[in-house]
Design a protein around this motif. Structure first.
Motif, PDB file in Angstrom:
ATOM      1  N   PRO A   1      51.240  42.059  38.825  1.00  0.00           N
ATOM      2  CA  PRO A   1      50.771  41.132  39.863  1.00  0.00           C
ATOM      3  C   PRO A   1      50.731  39.697  39.353  1.00  0.00           C
ATOM      4  N   MET A   2      50.958  38.755  40.246  1.00  0.00           N
ATOM      5  CA  MET A   2      50.909  37.345  39.843  1.00  0.00           C
ATOM      6  C   MET A   2      49.998  36.546  40.750  1.00  0.00           C
ATOM      7  N   GLU A   3      49.277  35.661  40.117  1.00  0.00           N
ATOM      8  CA  GLU A   3      48.284  34.845  40.820  1.00  0.00           C
ATOM      9  C   GLU A   3      48.980  33.785  41.666  1.00  0.00           C
ATOM     10  N   THR A   4      48.433  33.553  42.857  1.00  0.00           N
ATOM     11  CA  THR A   4      48.931  32.444  43.665  1.00  0.00           C
ATOM     12  C   THR A   4      48.008  31.254  43.441  1.00  0.00           C
TER      13      THR A   4
ATOM     14  N   ALA B   1      43.428  41.080  40.356  1.00  0.00           N
ATOM     15  CA  ALA B   1      42.018  41.516  40.183  1.00  0.00           C
ATOM     16  C   ALA B   1      41.290  40.668  39.143  1.00  0.00           C
ATOM     17  N   PRO B   2      41.127  39.361  39.398  1.00  0.00           N
ATOM     18  CA  PRO B   2      40.573  38.483  38.356  1.00  0.00           C
ATOM     19  C   PRO B   2      39.191  38.910  37.865  1.00  0.00           C
ATOM     20  N   ASP B   3      38.436  39.612  38.707  1.00  0.00           N
ATOM     21  CA  ASP B   3      37.074  39.987  38.297  1.00  0.00           C
ATOM     22  C   ASP B   3      37.050  40.976  37.131  1.00  0.00           C
TER      23      ASP B   3
ATOM     24  N   ALA C   1      41.203  48.036  34.130  1.00  0.00           N
ATOM     25  CA  ALA C   1      42.044  48.210  35.323  1.00  0.00           C
ATOM     26  C   ALA C   1      42.725  49.573  35.363  1.00  0.00           C
ATOM     27  N   ASN C   2      42.944  50.030  36.567  1.00  0.00           N
ATOM     28  CA  ASN C   2      43.634  51.299  36.815  1.00  0.00           C
ATOM     29  C   ASN C   2      45.148  51.021  36.880  1.00  0.00           C
ATOM     30  N   PRO C   3      45.938  51.585  35.991  1.00  0.00           N
ATOM     31  CA  PRO C   3      47.375  51.285  36.003  1.00  0.00           C
ATOM     32  C   PRO C   3      48.187  52.218  36.907  1.00  0.00           C
TER      33      PRO C   3
HETATM   34  P1  NAP Z   1      43.421  42.025  44.192  1.00  0.00           P
HETATM   35  O1  NAP Z   1      43.847  41.342  42.967  1.00  0.00           O
HETATM   36  O2  NAP Z   1      44.282  43.150  44.654  1.00  0.00           O
HETATM   37  O3  NAP Z   1      41.982  42.572  43.884  1.00  0.00           O
HETATM   38  C1  NAP Z   1      41.046  42.977  44.851  1.00  0.00           C
HETATM   39  C2  NAP Z   1      40.065  43.946  44.205  1.00  0.00           C
HETATM   40  O4  NAP Z   1      40.664  45.243  44.172  1.00  0.00           O
HETATM   41  C3  NAP Z   1      39.756  43.646  42.760  1.00  0.00           C
HETATM   42  O5  NAP Z   1      38.769  42.680  42.673  1.00  0.00           O
HETATM   43  C4  NAP Z   1      39.337  45.012  42.266  1.00  0.00           C
HETATM   44  O6  NAP Z   1      38.079  45.302  42.857  1.00  0.00           O
HETATM   45  C5  NAP Z   1      40.291  45.929  42.980  1.00  0.00           C
HETATM   46  N1  NAP Z   1      41.518  46.226  42.243  1.00  0.00           N
HETATM   47  C6  NAP Z   1      42.782  45.765  42.513  1.00  0.00           C
HETATM   48  N2  NAP Z   1      43.652  46.298  41.673  1.00  0.00           N
HETATM   49  C7  NAP Z   1      42.949  47.112  40.852  1.00  0.00           C
HETATM   50  C8  NAP Z   1      43.316  47.948  39.760  1.00  0.00           C
HETATM   51  N3  NAP Z   1      44.581  48.069  39.346  1.00  0.00           N
HETATM   52  N4  NAP Z   1      42.335  48.643  39.132  1.00  0.00           N
HETATM   53  C9  NAP Z   1      41.060  48.558  39.550  1.00  0.00           C
HETATM   54  N5  NAP Z   1      40.655  47.793  40.574  1.00  0.00           N
HETATM   55  C10 NAP Z   1      41.600  47.082  41.215  1.00  0.00           C
HETATM   56  O7  NAP Z   1      43.269  41.009  45.399  1.00  0.00           O
HETATM   57  P2  NAP Z   1      42.743  39.497  45.427  1.00  0.00           P
HETATM   58  O8  NAP Z   1      41.478  39.368  44.638  1.00  0.00           O
HETATM   59  O9  NAP Z   1      42.724  39.149  46.860  1.00  0.00           O
HETATM   60  O10 NAP Z   1      43.898  38.644  44.764  1.00  0.00           O
HETATM   61  C11 NAP Z   1      43.822  38.131  43.430  1.00  0.00           C
HETATM   62  C12 NAP Z   1      45.102  37.357  43.119  1.00  0.00           C
HETATM   63  O11 NAP Z   1      46.217  38.238  43.154  1.00  0.00           O
HETATM   64  C13 NAP Z   1      45.407  36.224  44.104  1.00  0.00           C
HETATM   65  O12 NAP Z   1      45.882  35.098  43.392  1.00  0.00           O
HETATM   66  C14 NAP Z   1      46.519  36.808  44.970  1.00  0.00           C
HETATM   67  O13 NAP Z   1      47.336  35.821  45.498  1.00  0.00           O
HETATM   68  C15 NAP Z   1      47.239  37.680  43.970  1.00  0.00           C
HETATM   69  N6  NAP Z   1      47.996  38.803  44.571  1.00  0.00           N
HETATM   70  C16 NAP Z   1      49.186  39.109  43.991  1.00  0.00           C
HETATM   71  C17 NAP Z   1      49.918  40.173  44.470  1.00  0.00           C
HETATM   72  C18 NAP Z   1      51.224  40.502  43.798  1.00  0.00           C
HETATM   73  O14 NAP Z   1      51.464  40.064  42.691  1.00  0.00           O
HETATM   74  N7  NAP Z   1      52.100  41.263  44.435  1.00  0.00           N
HETATM   75  C19 NAP Z   1      49.431  40.938  45.522  1.00  0.00           C
HETATM   76  C20 NAP Z   1      48.187  40.620  46.074  1.00  0.00           C
HETATM   77  C21 NAP Z   1      47.472  39.544  45.577  1.00  0.00           C
HETATM   78  P3  NAP Z   1      36.685  45.489  42.104  1.00  0.00           P
HETATM   79  O15 NAP Z   1      35.872  44.363  42.611  1.00  0.00           O
HETATM   80  O16 NAP Z   1      36.218  46.819  42.632  1.00  0.00           O
HETATM   81  O17 NAP Z   1      36.915  45.471  40.644  1.00  0.00           O
END
Ligand code: NAP
Length: 546
Positions: A120-123, A318-320, A327-329
């Motif tokens: 995944p990549m940050e926007t 999942a920046p948190d 993280a779950n792969p």
């Molecule tokens: P996200 O990164 O998908 O995360 C949302 C929440 O889902 C996380 O805080 C985490 O929740 C949980 N999570 C996601 N993937 C996980 C994993 N592999 N293992 C465990 N928990 C996981 O969505 P977001 O916070 O909206 O987006 C963050 C950044 O990612 C943004 O910059 C966005 O633009 C970018 N993004 C990139 C892609 C891509 O590269 N295709 C797709 C979507 C978003 P918990 O709070 O439960 O830990």
């Protein structure tokens, strides 16, 4: 321990097992090749044709889960056949001031490899940087985003607790729609995002969907849309769905309005096998679908194009939890399995899939999921590395509660890159269409009232072939009829149509441009759209209330 019904087990197996046949035109010989050679994973496979895969670990949790996935792949022998070529994209490139988020060198690596394995990549928030994830899909014309959602052992959900197994896929159009990112500030108070839907873009995605459905033996495909409101854009998406379906008579079709689809998916998701959607709706609905099978940690995806394909998890960075090793792969591993099948490494993919399923059904889990009823469940979740080590330990085993993937005796890469095209390709659907100008819509930045705008517009157009036919504000007609209760903002559309006696085809675009010039003497013109008929059919929408 819950055991899946045989029919569901069979379908679950099929989705993963046949994806590569659909996506890789070069995997034709793979089935035959797979029937020869040693049976066990431990037998060293002789390096044959080596394949290059562009590697982009990503940002946030990306590098952690990519390291984990690659460690697993290495143990399963993938590296005997594949060289992963590092690329530079994402945050590291944005931080150097490159607003595209990918270097020219990396673009060339992707073009040469034809396959990308991506974290995944940050926007970047604000500024000029666009989502590099979207940029990659568009740059390399990976028009189909194929996402699979299925119940996995050890992943408790509302549905698994009720004994309902889910197994369906979403095909999301990946290039067009509001993801064109064409946005403008039009007045003090109005911002616009253009929604672009093309006929060849629709044809590509619908043909991909039906081909995939045919390969997977899916009997009914649904088209999700909002054509009741967006009659022209979503209307085209739906029309081309029906047109494409004619070449696949054995597949039943249905269409569903996207809001109803969301409700149906929550109430009775098992009624769907495959749904195709425009880009934005597909993005939203597929996250909903991920929630049905346990969350984003279990949703893999493949971005498939004619020449280049990108494999990545649905989730983001999942920046948190980034950098904590939590993280779950699984979603990235499942995306990688799609990729291995795409390039013909069927044996390695099936072996890894069986190990993953075996590990999951034993109770191995990261912090975001788990089923305490399973024998190996521990209250303390595994971290990312422990989770992958647990899968590695299961390599060579087969799951007992779900149908294992069929492991071919041997497989080597069969993917071949296409010859590099000399330039961009023009894709067309409707070629021999006759169009005529019948008017124009001019968009104004103005705080005047509708009657005052009308007076000015009638004056400006009095000696032209066009007459003022309507004024709308935010799409609602406010002149010549309307309601005093319609609230207006500082941005109007004024529509001019040919006066009686001026037949379509007799007045060209330049007269409309001349009218716009005249209006521009007094008003700020934000944009302008020609009104045309195409083979006699109106090529523009009516205003609400017209
Ligand atoms: P996200 O990164 O998908 O995360 C949302 C929440 O889902 C996380 O805080 C985490 O929740 C949980 N999570 C996601 N993937 C996980 C994993 N592999 N293992 C465990 N928990 C996981 O969505 P977001 O916070 O909206 O987006 C963050 C950044 O990612 C943004 O910059 C966005 O633009 C970018 N993004 C990139 C892609 C891509 O590269 N295709 C797709 C979507 C978003 P918990 O709070 O439960 O830990």
């Amino acid at each position: 321990m819950r055991v899946q019904s045989p029919s569901m087990r069979e379908r679950t197996k099929n989705v993963l097992a046949t994806f590569s046949e659909r996506s890789s035109p070069h995997s034709r010989n793979q089935r035959t090749a797979a029937l020869k050679g040693p049976l066990t994973m431990s037998a060293p496979s002789k390096p044959s044709q080596r394949l290059k895969i562009a590697l982009a670990p990503g940002d946030g949790i990306g590098p952690e889960i990519m390291d984990a996935a690659l460690a697993l792949f290495k143990e399963a022998g993938v590296h005997n056949h594949v060289d992963f070529v590092p690329t530079e994209m994402g945050r590291v490139v944005f931080d150097k001031g490159n607003t595209r988020g990918i270097t020219d060198e990396s673009v060339r690596i992707v073009e040469d490899c034809g396959v990308v394995f991506k974290g995944p990549m940050e926007t970047p928030k604000g500024g000029g940087g666009k989502s590099v994830n979207v940029t990659l899909r568009k740059l390399f014309s990976t028009y189909a985003n194929f996402r699979v959602f299925k119940t996995l052992p050890g992943v408790q959900t509302v549905y698994s607790k009720a004994g309902i197994n889910l197994d369906f896929s979403i095909v999301r159009e990946n290039i067009e729609d509001t993801y064109g990112g064409v946005e403008h500030r039009l007045s003090n108070d109005m911002i616009q995002c253009k929604r672009l839907i093309s006929a060849p873009g629709c044809d590509q995605i619908h043909r991909f969907t039906f081909h995939t459905a045919r390969k997977l033996g899916i009997k009914k495909v649904f088209c999700g849309h909002k054509a009741n409101i967006m009659k022209m854009t979503d209307g085209l998406f739906l029309d081309r769905f029906k047109a494409a379906a004619k070449d696949f008579p054995e597949i039943e079709i249905g269409d569903v309005i996207v809001d109803a689809l969301c409700m149906n998916l929550v109430i009775k998701p098992q009624q769907y096998q495959m749904i195709v959607l425009p880009n934005l709706q597909g993005d939203i609905v597929s996250d909903l679908a991920a929630g049905l099978v346990g969350g984003l940690g279990f949703a893999p995806s493949a971005n498939i194009g004619k020449n280049i394909s990108i494999f990545e998890a649905v989730h983001g960075t999942a920046p948190d939890i980034a950098g904590k090793g939590l993280a779950n792969p699984t979603a990235l591993i499942l995306s990688g399995l799609m990729m291995l099948r795409h390039i013909g490494l069927l044996k390695q993919a099936a072996t890894i899939e069986n190990a993953l399923l075996s590990a999951l059904e034993s109770g191995l889990h990261t912090g975001d999921f788990g089923d305490p009823a399973l024998p190996g469940y521990t209250k303390e979740p595994a971290n990312t590395n422990q989770f992958v080590r647990g899968i590695v330990e299961k390599l060579g085993e087969k799951p007992k509660t779900v149908t294992p993937a069929e492991v071919p005796e041997q497989s080597t890469p069969t993917f071949e890159t296409s010859p590099r095209p000399e330039g961009q390709t023009m894709i067309r659907t409707f070629v021999n269409i006759v169009s005529h100008v019948v008017g124009c819509d001019i968009y104004l930045d103005s705080p005047l009232s509708p009657p005052a705008v009308a007076e000015e517009m009638m004056r400006a157009s009095q000696d032209t072939p066009f007459k003022l036919s309507l004024i709308s504000n935010r799409g609602t007609q406010v002149w010549p009829t309307g309601s005093v209760y319609t609230e207006c903002v500082d941005y109007y559309r004024v529509r001019f149509e040919l006066r009686e006696g001026n037949l379509p085809g007799t007045i060209g675009q330049s007269r409309a441009v001349a009218l716009m010039d005249k209006i521009a003497e007094k008003f700020t013109i934000c944009s302008y759209e020609l009104l045309r008929i195409f083979d006699g059919v109106r090529g523009y929408s009516m205003a609400q209330g017209q």
